[in-house]
Design an enzyme around this catalytic site. Structure first.
Site, PDB file in Angstrom:
ATOM      1  N   GLU A 188     -33.232  25.285   4.779  1.00  0.00           N
ATOM      2  CA  GLU A 188     -33.986  24.882   3.436  1.00  0.00           C
ATOM      3  C   GLU A 188     -33.133  23.731   2.858  1.00  0.00           C
ATOM      4  OE1 GLU A 188     -37.075  26.194   2.450  1.00  0.00           O
ATOM      5  OE2 GLU A 188     -37.050  27.708   4.159  1.00  0.00           O
ATOM      6  N   LYS A 203     -34.588  41.917   3.696  1.00  0.00           N
ATOM      7  CA  LYS A 203     -35.064  42.524   4.840  1.00  0.00           C
ATOM      8  C   LYS A 203     -34.418  43.776   5.366  1.00  0.00           C
ATOM      9  CE  LYS A 203     -36.157  37.796   6.737  1.00  0.00           C
ATOM     10  NZ  LYS A 203     -35.640  36.604   7.291  1.00  0.00           N
TER      11      LYS A 203
HETATM   12  N1  HSE Z   1     -35.253  31.966   6.106  1.00  0.00           N
HETATM   13  C1  HSE Z   1     -35.597  33.015   7.036  1.00  0.00           C
HETATM   14  C2  HSE Z   1     -34.760  32.604   8.347  1.00  0.00           C
HETATM   15  C3  HSE Z   1     -36.957  32.962   7.638  1.00  0.00           C
HETATM   16  O1  HSE Z   1     -33.963  31.524   8.388  1.00  0.00           O
HETATM   17  O2  HSE Z   1     -34.709  33.444   9.072  1.00  0.00           O
HETATM   18  C4  HSE Z   1     -37.523  33.700   6.455  1.00  0.00           C
HETATM   19  O3  HSE Z   1     -37.435  34.958   6.094  1.00  0.00           O
END
Ligand code: HSE
Length: 432
Positions: A188, A203
């Site tokens: 990102e 998570k």
């Molecule tokens: N940004 C997360 C990753 C994916 O790089 O695994 C979305 O949870």
């Protein structure tokens, strides 16, 4: 009812994947269900160009229009914890079932949202919230339901795993790999959530809750990211037979929970160490099914959307069969969901990789090992690399020690004049 109507909020990376799957795979979806899913209304601030032609006549002018339509299942794919929360609660209030990939929301407000859904007798699917395309939520909630789950060790952030893999394979520093990853769209523009471990903590909070029948929230997860990991550490780890991974760990110990996210040295032959690139891997240990491992793409448009559509299909079957809440939303009925004590990382016993930057002169080793000895920390191996510089790296592996003792010892060592900067500490996986 011939079809089940679906409404979609958000048509970004995952949302456009959902539109594509519902369109391109409509035949297999219809065959498996025995009836059709109808993507009836979509609301999004911005819609990706490649899916615009697939949405003609379906675009709502407001989110209220979406919620007031004849929709059975509402799919929330905008992320975030403010508007997404209000939207989901309003949808539940209107009797809609929900599918979402929103890990941040569920890791903070899951209990509140699930309780409301339970009261309103609607379902919530969130397979896509943890490890994208890997079917881990359903595996824990349903396939492993006959087991006491003891622990989970997992790589649940593809961005970090990609960065660490590229650093190792291409011998590049962290900053350079991060920049390349951003340019290629793998990371990102604001990578904070990923590289500081926050996404993994969300998570792991969700996985802890559904594994143990608890309500673990993100802020309870001890979290460290990968910003401080240097190429030097990756190379030293390799020489000693390890890979460095950002690992999420959750364990039930004497009815208390040890849950954390931090870089970890893992033996090279472990499946987790061998999981590279953007792939995720989740190792679940339980009493009857022993160990199961799940590997796959934890991010990306179609893998994540595949999990969302699987949830939509599951909920649609319930609606067709005039049932709901067949599997408890939090994996256990609410009267079995407890709030256990979360263990403080300072009280845990682990082995450590320590990297000091020291003066290459007589007595350095004895001074450092003396302080470690004062805190009952036993050294397993030591290596000093001397390329003729004034300051050189000194690497130590310790036997198991209490984290609080290690931290105290390091705070004393860092004040010694033979030591430059703070030592780097990486925990070693003891595979237990
Ligand atoms: N940004 C997360 C990753 C994916 O790089 O695994 C979305 O949870």
């Amino acid at each position: 009812m011939e079809t089940v109507n679906v409404g979609l909020l958000g048509v970004g990376t995952v949302g456009s994947g959902v539109v594509k799957i519902l369109t391109e795979n409509s035949e297999i979806i219809k065959k498996r269900l025995g009836f059709e899913l109808n993507l009836k209304r979509v609301y999004a601030k911005k819609i990706k160009d490649d899916v615009k032609p697939l949405l003609e006549g379906k675009i709502a002018n407001s989110y209220e229009e979406l919620l007031n339509d004849d929709i059975d299942i509402v799919v929330e794919l905008i992320g975030g914890t403010t508007f997404a929360k209000e939207f989901i609660l309003e949808a539940i209030e209107k009797g809609k079932s929900i599918a979402t990939a929103n890990k941040a929301l569920l890791a903070e407000f899951g209990y509140e949202i699930f309780s409301k859904a339970f009261d309103k007798k609607v379902d919530i699917g969130y397979e896509a919230a943890v490890a994208g395309g890997i079917p881990i939520i359903k595996s824990i909630k349903e396939s492993l339901a006959a087991n006491n789950i003891h622990s989970i060790k997992a790589i649940v952030n593809g961005t970090c795993n990609y960065i660490l893999t590229e650093m190792f394979n291409k011998e590049l520093p962290f900053d350079k790999v991060l920049k390349d990853a951003q340019e290629k769209g793998f990371a990102e523009a604001d990578p904070t959530f990923d590289i500081d471990g926050i996404d993994s903590a969300h998570k792991m909070a969700i996985l802890s809750s559904i594994s143990f029948g608890d309500n673990v929230v993100a802020k309870e997860v001890y979290t460290e990211g990968i910003r401080n990991i240097s190429l030097l550490d990756i190379k030293f780890a390799d020489e000693f037979g390890y890979r460095i991974k950002l690992l999420g760990i959750t364990r039930l110990i004497d009815d208390k929970i040890d849950v954390r996210v931090h870089p970890t040295l893992i033996k090279k032959d472990d499946t987790l160490a061998k999981t590279d690139g953007e792939f995720n891997a989740i190792k679940v240990r339980c009493d009857m099914d022993d160990e199961t491992i799940y590997i796959g793409k934890g991010a990306g448009s179609l893998p994540t959307a595949s999990a969302v559509v699987g949830d939509i299909m599951d909920i649609a079957r319930n609606i067709k069969n005039k049932t709901n809440l067949r599997v408890p939303l939090m994996s256990f009925p609410f009267n079995f969901v407890r709030k256990r004590e979360i263990l403080n990382i300072d009280d845990l016993q682990m082995s450590y990789y320590l990297r000091f930057t020291v003066k290459d002169q007589a007595g350095v080793l004895s001074k450092i090992s003396g302080v470690l000895g004062d805190y009952n920390i036993s050294i397993k191996s030591v290596v000093q690399i001397n390329k003729g510089d004034e300051w050189v790296p000194l690497i130590m592996f310790t036997h198991k020690a209490r984290e609080a003792d290690i931290k105290h010892a390091l705070s004393i060592i860092e004040k010694l004049d033979i030591v430059k900067e703070k030592a780097l500490l990486i925990r070693v996986d003891n595979d237990e």
